[in-house]
Write a protein that holds these residues in place. Structure first.
Motif, mmCIF file in Angstrom:
data_model
loop_
_atom_site.group_PDB
_atom_site.id
_atom_site.type_symbol
_atom_site.label_atom_id
_atom_site.label_comp_id
_atom_site.label_asym_id
_atom_site.label_seq_id
_atom_site.Cartn_x
_atom_site.Cartn_y
_atom_site.Cartn_z
ATOM 1 N N PRO A 181 0.745 -0.873 0.013
ATOM 2 C CA PRO A 181 0.121 -0.148 -0.211
ATOM 3 C C PRO A 181 0.539 1.482 0.050
ATOM 4 C CG PRO A 181 -0.796 -1.313 1.383
ATOM 5 C CD PRO A 181 0.934 -2.077 1.254
ATOM 6 N N TYR A 182 1.745 1.017 0.598
ATOM 7 C CA TYR A 182 2.949 2.435 0.727
ATOM 8 C C TYR A 182 3.326 2.468 -0.638
ATOM 9 C CZ TYR A 182 3.054 1.843 5.599
ATOM 10 O OH TYR A 182 2.499 1.903 6.835
ATOM 11 N N VAL A 183 3.330 1.282 -1.911
ATOM 12 C CA VAL A 183 4.102 2.193 -3.114
ATOM 13 C C VAL A 183 2.411 2.572 -3.507
ATOM 14 C CG1 VAL A 183 4.046 0.811 -5.342
ATOM 15 C CG2 VAL A 183 4.830 -0.645 -2.892
ATOM 16 N N GLY A 184 1.107 2.246 -3.528
ATOM 17 C CA GLY A 184 0.570 2.775 -4.234
ATOM 18 C C GLY A 184 0.805 3.955 -3.503
ATOM 19 N N ILE A 185 0.566 4.511 -2.305
ATOM 20 C CA ILE A 185 1.197 6.471 -2.345
ATOM 21 C C ILE A 185 2.308 6.773 -3.451
ATOM 22 C CG2 ILE A 185 1.277 8.117 -0.295
ATOM 23 C CD1 ILE A 185 0.002 5.597 1.956
ATOM 24 N N LEU A 186 2.895 6.712 -2.918
ATOM 25 C CA LEU A 186 4.654 6.759 -3.954
ATOM 26 C C LEU A 186 3.984 6.432 -4.896
ATOM 27 C CD1 LEU A 186 6.702 4.923 -1.831
ATOM 28 C CD2 LEU A 186 6.682 7.241 -2.028
ATOM 29 N N THR A 187 2.975 5.827 -5.724
ATOM 30 C CA THR A 187 3.020 5.666 -7.574
ATOM 31 C C THR A 187 1.751 6.809 -7.493
ATOM 32 O OG1 THR A 187 3.021 3.097 -7.290
ATOM 33 C CG2 THR A 187 1.951 4.186 -9.326
ATOM 34 N N ALA A 188 0.718 7.494 -7.044
ATOM 35 C CA ALA A 188 -0.161 8.298 -6.852
ATOM 36 C C ALA A 188 0.929 9.678 -6.925
ATOM 37 C CB ALA A 188 -0.951 8.442 -6.300
ATOM 38 N N LEU A 189 1.901 10.073 -6.092
ATOM 39 C CA LEU A 189 2.679 10.652 -5.525
ATOM 40 C C LEU A 189 3.728 10.812 -7.393
ATOM 41 C CD1 LEU A 189 3.651 10.507 -1.885
ATOM 42 C CD2 LEU A 189 1.844 12.086 -3.302
ATOM 43 N N PHE A 243 -3.632 -6.048 -3.592
ATOM 44 C CA PHE A 243 -3.858 -5.663 -4.938
ATOM 45 C C PHE A 243 -5.055 -4.060 -4.001
ATOM 46 C CE2 PHE A 243 -6.724 -3.768 -9.257
ATOM 47 C CZ PHE A 243 -5.109 -3.568 -9.394
ATOM 48 N N ILE A 244 -5.613 -4.207 -4.376
ATOM 49 C CA ILE A 244 -7.198 -3.529 -3.873
ATOM 50 C C ILE A 244 -6.087 -2.562 -2.634
ATOM 51 C CG2 ILE A 244 -9.227 -3.337 -2.540
ATOM 52 C CD1 ILE A 244 -9.962 -4.201 -5.052
ATOM 53 N N ARG A 245 -6.182 -3.093 -1.403
ATOM 54 C CA ARG A 245 -4.764 -2.075 -0.944
ATOM 55 C C ARG A 245 -3.417 -1.025 -1.328
ATOM 56 N NH1 ARG A 245 -4.729 -6.508 2.048
ATOM 57 N NH2 ARG A 245 -6.273 -6.194 3.736
ATOM 58 N N PHE A 246 -3.041 -1.653 -3.066
ATOM 59 C CA PHE A 246 -2.638 -0.317 -3.445
ATOM 60 C C PHE A 246 -3.835 0.506 -4.043
ATOM 61 C CE2 PHE A 246 -1.244 -0.128 -8.048
ATOM 62 C CZ PHE A 246 0.559 0.510 -7.645
ATOM 63 N N ILE A 247 -4.977 0.603 -4.679
ATOM 64 C CA ILE A 247 -5.314 0.708 -4.939
ATOM 65 C C ILE A 247 -5.752 2.053 -4.547
ATOM 66 C CG2 ILE A 247 -7.748 0.900 -6.611
ATOM 67 C CD1 ILE A 247 -4.733 -0.077 -8.109
ATOM 68 N N LEU A 248 -6.546 1.901 -3.167
ATOM 69 C CA LEU A 248 -7.496 2.357 -2.432
ATOM 70 C C LEU A 248 -6.772 3.709 -1.894
ATOM 71 C CD1 LEU A 248 -9.605 -0.164 -0.803
ATOM 72 C CD2 LEU A 248 -10.330 1.119 -2.064
ATOM 73 N N THR A 249 -4.549 3.158 -1.460
ATOM 74 C CA THR A 249 -3.922 4.204 -1.007
ATOM 75 C C THR A 249 -3.982 5.401 -1.868
ATOM 76 O OG1 THR A 249 -2.146 2.866 -1.472
ATOM 77 C CG2 THR A 249 -3.001 2.537 0.812
ATOM 78 N N GLY A 250 -3.303 4.839 -4.006
ATOM 79 C CA GLY A 250 -2.964 5.334 -4.493
ATOM 80 C C GLY A 250 -4.664 6.359 -4.850
ATOM 81 N N LEU A 251 -5.649 6.244 -4.681
ATOM 82 C CA LEU A 251 -6.724 6.590 -4.388
ATOM 83 C C LEU A 251 -6.870 7.757 -3.690
ATOM 84 C CD1 LEU A 251 -9.791 4.377 -6.210
ATOM 85 C CD2 LEU A 251 -8.562 6.208 -6.992
ATOM 86 N N CYS A 252 -7.308 7.614 -2.463
ATOM 87 C CA CYS A 252 -6.457 8.561 -1.269
ATOM 88 C C CYS A 252 -5.640 9.444 -1.948
ATOM 89 C CB CYS A 252 -6.304 8.302 0.005
ATOM 90 S SG CYS A 252 -7.214 6.113 0.475
ATOM 91 N N ILE A 253 -4.631 10.169 -2.316
ATOM 92 C CA ILE A 253 -3.591 10.896 -2.200
ATOM 93 C C ILE A 253 -3.862 11.478 -3.882
ATOM 94 C CG2 ILE A 253 -1.320 11.335 -3.425
ATOM 95 C CD1 ILE A 253 -1.612 10.335 -0.349
ATOM 96 N N ALA A 254 -4.894 10.685 -4.573
ATOM 97 C CA ALA A 254 -5.414 11.102 -6.566
ATOM 98 C C ALA A 254 -6.493 12.271 -5.436
ATOM 99 C CB ALA A 254 -6.076 10.615 -6.970
ATOM 100 N N LEU A 255 -7.866 11.805 -4.710
ATOM 101 C CA LEU A 255 -8.744 12.601 -4.055
ATOM 102 C C LEU A 255 -7.846 13.948 -3.315
ATOM 103 C CD1 LEU A 255 -11.649 12.588 -2.904
ATOM 104 C CD2 LEU A 255 -11.251 11.310 -1.626
ATOM 105 N N LEU A 256 -7.093 13.742 -2.557
ATOM 106 C CA LEU A 256 -6.569 14.719 -1.480
ATOM 107 C C LEU A 256 -5.799 15.602 -2.459
ATOM 108 C CD1 LEU A 256 -4.277 13.859 1.518
ATOM 109 C CD2 LEU A 256 -6.550 14.779 1.350
ATOM 110 N N PHE A 257 -5.267 15.105 -3.736
ATOM 111 C CA PHE A 257 -5.065 15.811 -4.864
ATOM 112 C C PHE A 257 -6.511 16.866 -5.697
ATOM 113 C CE2 PHE A 257 -2.631 16.580 -9.179
ATOM 114 C CZ PHE A 257 -2.709 17.354 -9.088
ATOM 115 N N ALA A 258 -7.026 15.667 -6.201
ATOM 116 C CA ALA A 258 -7.904 16.501 -6.531
ATOM 117 C C ALA A 258 -9.314 17.996 -5.633
ATOM 118 C CB ALA A 258 -9.037 15.599 -6.524
ATOM 119 N N CYS A 259 -9.328 17.479 -4.561
ATOM 120 C CA CYS A 259 -9.913 18.308 -3.548
ATOM 121 C C CYS A 259 -8.748 19.604 -3.396
ATOM 122 C CB CYS A 259 -10.211 17.262 -2.354
ATOM 123 S SG CYS A 259 -10.726 16.643 -2.213
#
Length: 181
Positions: A82-90, A117-133
């Protein structure tokens, strides 16, 4: 201050590259050789360390992704994915051309770490949501034009493909330009 920050980003990137290679090979000398090659045979020191362009943070985030993936695999710690999801979104936020890496990493995580995989996607989406907000609050729009595909070939693509933003219409033009020039 800008040059110092850019140099610090590249220095941190170089450090991560060194430890990634050391972890992969177990050899200090191979790690040092690759570090010197990375630092002085690429545009890391000559370009990315001179200004705060998107190249520096992109290199930093991608090297961190590779480090975490390798560490996760070697230490049998799939819960780090899931940390990879955060880094990937960033990484995508830092440089939209990293979308190719986002796609390839997503496929890799799906096949190699399916249970994460779901955790990877969800953590990335959290970053994307923060970015969109953040964009909505600051600029009044969710996605800045910098992140939206555009160009002279836009009308050639189907509307659903443009809405999904799966392909940049300028990519074909840029590819041919690089191949020919």
């Amino acid at each position: 201050c800008e040059k110092a920050t850019a140099a610090a980003i590249v220095a941190l990137t170089s450090t991560i590259v060194f430890f990634t290679v050391w972890m992969a090979t177990g050899s200090y000398w191979k790690s040092l050789l690759l570090l010197i090659s990375f630092a002085y045979s690429t545009s890391a020191w000559s370009t990315a360390s001179r200004g705060l362009w998107s190249h520096g943070p992109s290199m930093l985030l991608i090297s961190a992704i590779v480090f975490v993936l390798l560490y996760s695999r070697q230490e049998h710690k799939p819960k780090l994915i899931p940390y990879v999801g955060i880094l990937t979104a960033l990484a995508y936020i830092a440089r939209p051309t990293n979308s190719v890496i986002v796609l390839l990493l997503s496929v890799y995580i799906f096949f190699c770490y399916r249970d994460q995989f779901i955790r990877f996607i969800l953590t990335g989406l959290c970053i994307a949501l923060l970015f969109a907000c953040f964009n909505k609050l600051l600029y009044g729009i969710i996605i800045l034009p910098y992140y939206v595909p555009f160009g002279i070939n836009r009308e050639l693509l189907s509307p659903w493909l443009l809405k999904l933003a799966l392909i940049n219409p300028d990519m074909t033009e840029a590819l041919w330009g690089n191949l020919i020039s």
